[in-house]
Design a protein around this motif. Sequence first.
Motif, PDB file in Angstrom:
ATOM      1  N   PRO A  31       0.814  -1.231   0.000  1.00 49.70           N
ATOM      2  CA  PRO A  31       0.000   0.000   0.000  1.00 49.70           C
ATOM      3  C   PRO A  31       0.843   1.274   0.000  1.00 49.70           C
ATOM      4  O   PRO A  31       0.340   2.333  -0.376  1.00 49.70           O
ATOM      5  CB  PRO A  31      -0.800  -0.105   1.311  1.00 49.70           C
ATOM      6  CG  PRO A  31      -0.765  -1.550   1.699  1.00 49.70           C
ATOM      7  CD  PRO A  31       0.495  -2.119   1.140  1.00 49.70           C
ATOM      8  N   ASP A  87       0.425   3.244  -3.159  1.00 48.71           N
ATOM      9  CA  ASP A  87      -0.868   3.776  -3.615  1.00 48.71           C
ATOM     10  C   ASP A  87      -0.776   5.247  -4.013  1.00 48.71           C
ATOM     11  O   ASP A  87      -1.416   5.690  -4.970  1.00 48.71           O
ATOM     12  CB  ASP A  87      -1.935   3.639  -2.517  1.00 48.71           C
ATOM     13  CG  ASP A  87      -2.322   2.186  -2.244  1.00 48.71           C
ATOM     14  OD1 ASP A  87      -1.777   1.287  -2.908  1.00 48.71           O
ATOM     15  OD2 ASP A  87      -3.158   1.975  -1.348  1.00 48.71           O
ATOM     16  N   GLU A 109      -7.923  -5.359  -3.142  1.00 48.23           N
ATOM     17  CA  GLU A 109      -9.261  -5.074  -2.614  1.00 48.23           C
ATOM     18  C   GLU A 109      -9.379  -3.644  -2.087  1.00 48.23           C
ATOM     19  O   GLU A 109     -10.379  -2.976  -2.292  1.00 48.23           O
ATOM     20  CB  GLU A 109      -9.592  -6.072  -1.498  1.00 48.23           C
ATOM     21  CG  GLU A 109     -10.971  -5.868  -0.894  1.00 48.23           C
ATOM     22  CD  GLU A 109     -11.316  -6.946   0.128  1.00 48.23           C
ATOM     23  OE1 GLU A 109     -10.427  -7.754   0.478  1.00 48.23           O
ATOM     24  OE2 GLU A 109     -12.485  -6.973   0.576  1.00 48.23           O
ATOM     25  N   ARG A 110      -8.319  -3.172  -1.408  1.00 47.65           N
ATOM     26  CA  ARG A 110      -8.404  -1.845  -0.778  1.00 47.65           C
ATOM     27  C   ARG A 110      -8.604  -0.735  -1.810  1.00 47.65           C
ATOM     28  O   ARG A 110      -9.133   0.328  -1.487  1.00 47.65           O
ATOM     29  CB  ARG A 110      -7.145  -1.567   0.061  1.00 47.65           C
ATOM     30  CG  ARG A 110      -5.906  -1.385  -0.756  1.00 47.65           C
ATOM     31  CD  ARG A 110      -4.641  -1.079   0.036  1.00 47.65           C
ATOM     32  NE  ARG A 110      -3.542  -0.817  -0.880  1.00 47.65           N
ATOM     33  CZ  ARG A 110      -2.842  -1.751  -1.520  1.00 47.65           C
ATOM     34  NH1 ARG A 110      -3.091  -3.016  -1.305  1.00 47.65           N
ATOM     35  NH2 ARG A 110      -1.891  -1.415  -2.380  1.00 47.65           N
ATOM     36  N   LEU A 111      -8.171  -0.966  -3.075  1.00 44.14           N
ATOM     37  CA  LEU A 111      -8.340   0.035  -4.123  1.00 44.14           C
ATOM     38  C   LEU A 111      -9.600  -0.244  -4.948  1.00 44.14           C
ATOM     39  O   LEU A 111     -10.366   0.671  -5.260  1.00 44.14           O
ATOM     40  CB  LEU A 111      -7.104   0.070  -5.027  1.00 44.14           C
ATOM     41  CG  LEU A 111      -5.808   0.461  -4.307  1.00 44.14           C
ATOM     42  CD1 LEU A 111      -4.608   0.338  -5.235  1.00 44.14           C
ATOM     43  CD2 LEU A 111      -5.891   1.875  -3.750  1.00 44.14           C
ATOM     44  N   HIS A 164     -12.584   0.701  -2.812  1.00 44.71           N
ATOM     45  CA  HIS A 164     -12.261   1.900  -2.023  1.00 44.71           C
ATOM     46  C   HIS A 164     -13.537   2.636  -1.599  1.00 44.71           C
ATOM     47  O   HIS A 164     -14.495   2.723  -2.372  1.00 44.71           O
ATOM     48  CB  HIS A 164     -11.388   2.832  -2.873  1.00 44.71           C
ATOM     49  CG  HIS A 164     -10.605   3.823  -2.081  1.00 44.71           C
ATOM     50  ND1 HIS A 164     -11.171   4.958  -1.550  1.00 44.71           N
ATOM     51  CD2 HIS A 164      -9.295   3.841  -1.726  1.00 44.71           C
ATOM     52  CE1 HIS A 164     -10.243   5.636  -0.900  1.00 44.71           C
ATOM     53  NE2 HIS A 164      -9.098   4.992  -0.993  1.00 44.71           N
ATOM     54  N   PRO A 165     -13.575   3.191  -0.376  1.00 48.28           N
ATOM     55  CA  PRO A 165     -14.788   3.908   0.053  1.00 48.28           C
ATOM     56  C   PRO A 165     -15.074   5.172  -0.758  1.00 48.28           C
ATOM     57  O   PRO A 165     -16.227   5.605  -0.837  1.00 48.28           O
ATOM     58  CB  PRO A 165     -14.500   4.255   1.524  1.00 48.28           C
ATOM     59  CG  PRO A 165     -13.033   4.039   1.723  1.00 48.28           C
ATOM     60  CD  PRO A 165     -12.596   3.034   0.705  1.00 48.28           C
ATOM     61  N   ASP A 166     -14.065   5.757  -1.374  1.00 43.86           N
ATOM     62  CA  ASP A 166     -14.269   6.964  -2.193  1.00 43.86           C
ATOM     63  C   ASP A 166     -14.725   6.533  -3.593  1.00 43.86           C
ATOM     64  O   ASP A 166     -13.997   5.845  -4.301  1.00 43.86           O
ATOM     65  CB  ASP A 166     -12.947   7.738  -2.268  1.00 43.86           C
ATOM     66  CG  ASP A 166     -13.046   8.976  -3.163  1.00 43.86           C
ATOM     67  OD1 ASP A 166     -14.078   9.153  -3.842  1.00 43.86           O
ATOM     68  OD2 ASP A 166     -12.065   9.743  -3.190  1.00 43.86           O
ATOM     69  N   LYS A 179     -12.302   7.001  -6.441  1.00 43.35           N
ATOM     70  CA  LYS A 179     -11.217   5.998  -6.486  1.00 43.35           C
ATOM     71  C   LYS A 179     -11.737   4.690  -7.075  1.00 43.35           C
ATOM     72  O   LYS A 179     -11.047   4.019  -7.848  1.00 43.35           O
ATOM     73  CB  LYS A 179     -10.671   5.736  -5.074  1.00 43.35           C
ATOM     74  CG  LYS A 179      -9.793   6.833  -4.549  1.00 43.35           C
ATOM     75  CD  LYS A 179      -8.369   6.708  -5.060  1.00 43.35           C
ATOM     76  CE  LYS A 179      -7.500   7.794  -4.422  1.00 43.35           C
ATOM     77  NZ  LYS A 179      -6.260   8.000  -5.166  1.00 43.35           N
ATOM     78  N   ARG A 180     -12.939   4.314  -6.682  1.00 38.86           N
ATOM     79  CA  ARG A 180     -13.501   3.061  -7.228  1.00 38.86           C
ATOM     80  C   ARG A 180     -13.655   3.159  -8.742  1.00 38.86           C
ATOM     81  O   ARG A 180     -13.394   2.206  -9.461  1.00 38.86           O
ATOM     82  CB  ARG A 180     -14.853   2.757  -6.586  1.00 38.86           C
ATOM     83  CG  ARG A 180     -14.771   2.231  -5.173  1.00 38.86           C
ATOM     84  CD  ARG A 180     -16.016   1.413  -4.810  1.00 38.86           C
ATOM     85  NE  ARG A 180     -17.254   2.157  -4.970  1.00 38.86           N
ATOM     86  CZ  ARG A 180     -17.772   2.995  -4.076  1.00 38.86           C
ATOM     87  NH1 ARG A 180     -17.138   3.190  -2.925  1.00 38.86           N
ATOM     88  NH2 ARG A 180     -18.904   3.635  -4.308  1.00 38.86           N
TER      89      ARG A 180
END
Length: 325
Positions: free
Chosen positions: A106, A109, A283-285, A288-290, A293-294
């Motif tokens: 990460p 990122d 997965e984190r990207l 992503h909650p934003d 970004k998704r």
Amino acid sequence: MAVKLIKQENKSGDATLATQGFGKVTDWRPPVFDPIDDMDAAYDFFAGNGFVVLGNCLDESELAHLNEFMDRSQKERPDSWGLGERRKPHHRNQGLIFSQPLLDYPELDRYTQHPRSYLLVEKILGGEDRPRFAEFNFRETPEDGGIGAMNFHHDKVSEDRLLRDPYMPCDWLCAIHYLTDTMPGTPTFCVVPKSNRFEELREAYAALGNEYAEVPLYGAAGTCILYDTATFHTRFDGDGKRGRRTWHQYYARGGWLRSSLPTTDRYVRAPSECLTDWNLFPERLAMHPDPKKRLFFSHWNTAMGEWAATGFDPEVRKSMPRGEA
Ligand SMILES: [Fe+2]
């Protein structure tokens, strides 16, 4: 990217020979732009030539971090770099490559939408929120790496590039950042300007006439080169002794846009296809909650779709090419 590996022997300027270049290496050095202060001029140069050189895109601390990352990851994960016992076919004769470092690190990122170049990347790919992440890797030609001799080639292309009007935005964009200085004698990236609207290099050679040139792009560490993946390019080897390190990131074009072809009415250009059938996003990207970004990480190939459906199961990842942890 798949490339043929044969020696650059065609120095005769014979247009009947294939894609090894025509011996038209030029002394011309293209202008170096500041991607923020000179954004419009940099865009115009890219639109006219299929590439652009940008200066000072990584600062000293970023260069130190990325070089330290390469040293560290080569020690931690020699197999991922092709340095271990299991040297892989796609590594042979192309130097070293660490594919998919984002999966487990990460700390990388923050480079994926780098603030020095990203606004220009957006402009080249059609505007705000149009770029989509495609691939991220590090490469190294080690010292005393010998001569690999890569052919001129283009990366992924779309058929409509030869006819569509307007041409821009392009479909895929690659950003190469030099992590070490390149100069005559080191390996260096090389392009044929204006070759992105030709199917084969020999067509560009015949059509561009005196304008045809093979241009080595030398630059200090921190230089960024953006190129349209349809532009013919290669790596010149240098003297086989000195090394070079690079970070390569590919972007695709997202969204739908109107265009036209000579033979049809206006049509809609779809988002660019996936660059590869193997590249995975962590997965984190991908989740992503934003939402912005998704969207950036939304171009999933079938391998990625299957992996996501398993809840990002590490065993499934391991079964995929270049998915080793
Ligand atoms: Fe390539």
